[in-house]
Design a protein around this motif. Structure first.
Motif, PDB file in Angstrom:
ATOM      1  N   LEU A  77     -58.184 -23.767  22.083  1.00 26.21           N
ATOM      2  CA  LEU A  77     -57.721 -24.030  23.468  1.00 26.21           C
ATOM      3  C   LEU A  77     -57.884 -25.498  24.067  1.00 26.21           C
ATOM      4  O   LEU A  77     -59.177 -25.885  24.170  1.00 26.21           O
ATOM      5  N   VAL A  89     -51.983 -25.966  29.165  1.00 26.52           N
ATOM      6  CA  VAL A  89     -52.888 -25.117  28.014  1.00 26.52           C
ATOM      7  C   VAL A  89     -52.075 -25.167  26.751  1.00 26.52           C
ATOM      8  O   VAL A  89     -50.863 -24.668  26.613  1.00 26.52           O
ATOM      9  N   ALA A 130     -62.542 -22.571  23.612  1.00 25.47           N
ATOM     10  CA  ALA A 130     -62.270 -23.576  24.742  1.00 25.47           C
ATOM     11  C   ALA A 130     -62.720 -25.031  24.183  1.00 25.47           C
ATOM     12  O   ALA A 130     -63.972 -25.145  24.217  1.00 25.47           O
ATOM     13  N   ILE A 134     -61.353 -26.933  29.836  1.00 25.68           N
ATOM     14  CA  ILE A 134     -60.997 -25.498  30.253  1.00 25.68           C
ATOM     15  C   ILE A 134     -62.186 -24.712  30.333  1.00 25.68           C
ATOM     16  O   ILE A 134     -63.181 -24.705  29.310  1.00 25.68           O
ATOM     17  N   LYS A 136     -64.490 -22.055  29.767  1.00 21.77           N
ATOM     18  CA  LYS A 136     -64.573 -20.671  28.973  1.00 21.77           C
ATOM     19  C   LYS A 136     -64.647 -19.548  29.460  1.00 21.77           C
ATOM     20  O   LYS A 136     -64.320 -18.578  28.852  1.00 21.77           O
ATOM     21  N   ILE A 139     -61.275 -17.391  29.604  1.00 21.84           N
ATOM     22  CA  ILE A 139     -60.861 -16.983  28.537  1.00 21.84           C
ATOM     23  C   ILE A 139     -61.298 -15.412  28.350  1.00 21.84           C
ATOM     24  O   ILE A 139     -62.494 -15.157  28.537  1.00 21.84           O
ATOM     25  N   THR A 152     -55.959 -13.935  27.215  1.00 15.91           N
ATOM     26  CA  THR A 152     -55.852 -14.216  28.601  1.00 15.91           C
ATOM     27  C   THR A 152     -56.575 -15.351  28.990  1.00 15.91           C
ATOM     28  O   THR A 152     -57.719 -15.662  28.557  1.00 15.91           O
ATOM     29  N   VAL A 153     -55.989 -16.064  30.058  1.00 14.38           N
ATOM     30  CA  VAL A 153     -56.425 -16.925  30.843  1.00 14.38           C
ATOM     31  C   VAL A 153     -56.584 -16.658  32.146  1.00 14.38           C
ATOM     32  O   VAL A 153     -55.443 -16.783  32.801  1.00 14.38           O
ATOM     33  N   THR A 182     -48.806 -22.901  31.412  1.00 13.38           N
ATOM     34  CA  THR A 182     -50.097 -22.457  32.088  1.00 13.38           C
ATOM     35  C   THR A 182     -51.107 -23.750  32.223  1.00 13.38           C
ATOM     36  O   THR A 182     -51.079 -24.461  31.539  1.00 13.38           O
ATOM     37  N   GLY A 186     -55.008 -21.007  34.703  1.00 12.53           N
ATOM     38  CA  GLY A 186     -54.466 -20.127  34.806  1.00 12.53           C
ATOM     39  C   GLY A 186     -53.185 -20.040  35.451  1.00 12.53           C
ATOM     40  O   GLY A 186     -52.348 -19.075  35.416  1.00 12.53           O
TER      41      GLY A 186
END
Length: 312
Positions: A77, A89, A130, A134, A136, A139, A152-153, A182, A186
């Motif tokens: 990601l 994202v 990630a 981002i 991690k 995640i 999921t984030v 996103t 998140g």
């Protein structure tokens, strides 16, 4: 008699063959006479029919229509800049990831299944990592009702949009008022009231909350008080930027971020005390069609200076 019997037998055989081919689904000239795709209605208006090759809702390679498809892993990601949304994202292939308002993050729960998941394929959790930008620790995964694991984030289940066909597409943004690209944390990806975008030709320029380029008019005045020379019909082509709180800006030099009251009573924002505008000729976020118009209109740098204007 024998000839008559043979003729009758051939006719019966032909009729049987015709009946058999019709019952087994004769081509009928390529026109379907059976049931039609009702995905859009069944999906509650989440999207239109799922295109060929859309990912399986459960990621197991199950059949959708006549094609066996498998949900693609998320991969690494990362954040990609979207002209109208800021950083969003994306998966390892650069495809935008979305969140759904009907889902929940605490606890994580996915409510998009069936036809909804054809239009919005859930992103498999397995193998996701990630890149820079981002966290991690945000995640995670959620177990769907079919037992598969969805990415999921920050607790929000992640989806792709079947109508996004290439990296950078954000066609799913705002669909049904419930689907949004996103952000790294998140949350829904949104832009500050004023921020800075790197344009390929102009460099760093100021944009508004919709990603539209902000301009300065060289006939305006900043000192001792802001004053706009754009009035009447001029404002139809160059709408003023409404006041923005300093806290709702990002990347701009804070000096001179203020608003003033125009002679017509409207309030207008300034950067370094210079009045700022957008251009009606810019039809989409990222457009810079107003640059250099009449030799008097120029995009605005983060410090309020006119980008590319001739030096006096």
């Amino acid at each position: 008699m024998n000839r008559a019997w043979r003729s009758a037998s051939l006719m019966a055989t032909a009729a049987a063959v015709l009946a058999l081919t019709t019952a087994c689904g004769q081509d009928n000239g390529g026109q379907s006479t059976g049931s039609q795709n009702v995905g859009a209605a069944a999906a509650g208006g989440y999207a239109t029919d799922s295109p060929s090759g859309a990912a399986s809702p459960n990621g197991s390679g199950s059949q959708i229509g006549d094609s066996a498809v498998t949900a693609k892993p998320a991969g690494k990601l990362s954040l990609s800049e979207s002209a109208g949304l800021g950083n969003v994202v994306t998966d390892g292939s650069g495809m935008t990831l979305y969140r759904f308002d009907d889902d929940t993050a605490k606890p994580p729960k996915s409510t998009c299944a069936g036809d909804c998941a054809k239009a919005w394929p859930p992103v498999p959790a397995e193998g996701a990592s990630a890149a820079t930008g981002i966290d991690k620790s945000l995640i995670g995964e959620v177990t769907r009702t079919d037992g598969t694991k969805q990415l999921t984030v920050a607790g929000w289940p992640m989806y792709r949009y079947a109508k996004d066909t290439k990296a950078g597409d954000v066609k799913g943004e705002g669909v049904g008022g419930k689907w949004f690209a996103t952000a790294a944390d998140g949350k829904k990806a949104t832009m500050p009231g004023l921020s800075v975008r790197k344009d390929a030709k102009l460099g760093d320029i100021v944009v508004d909350k919709n990603g539209r380029t902000v301009y300065r008019f060289m006939k305006d005045q900043a000192w001792p008080v802001p004053k706009s020379a754009c009035t009447g019909a001029c404002l139809e082509k160059w709408p003023v930027v409404a006041p923005v709180e300093e806290a709702d800006t990002k990347g701009l030099v804070k000096k001179g971020l203020m608003s003033f009251t125009r002679p017509d009573g409207a309030k207008q924002m300034t950067v370094n005390c210079w009045p700022i505008y957008t251009f009606a000729g810019d039809k989409a976020a990222g457009d810079t069609n107003g640059q250099g118009v009449g030799g008097t209109w120029y995009a605005v740098a983060p410090d309020g200076k006119p980008v590319g204007a001739p030096k006096k």
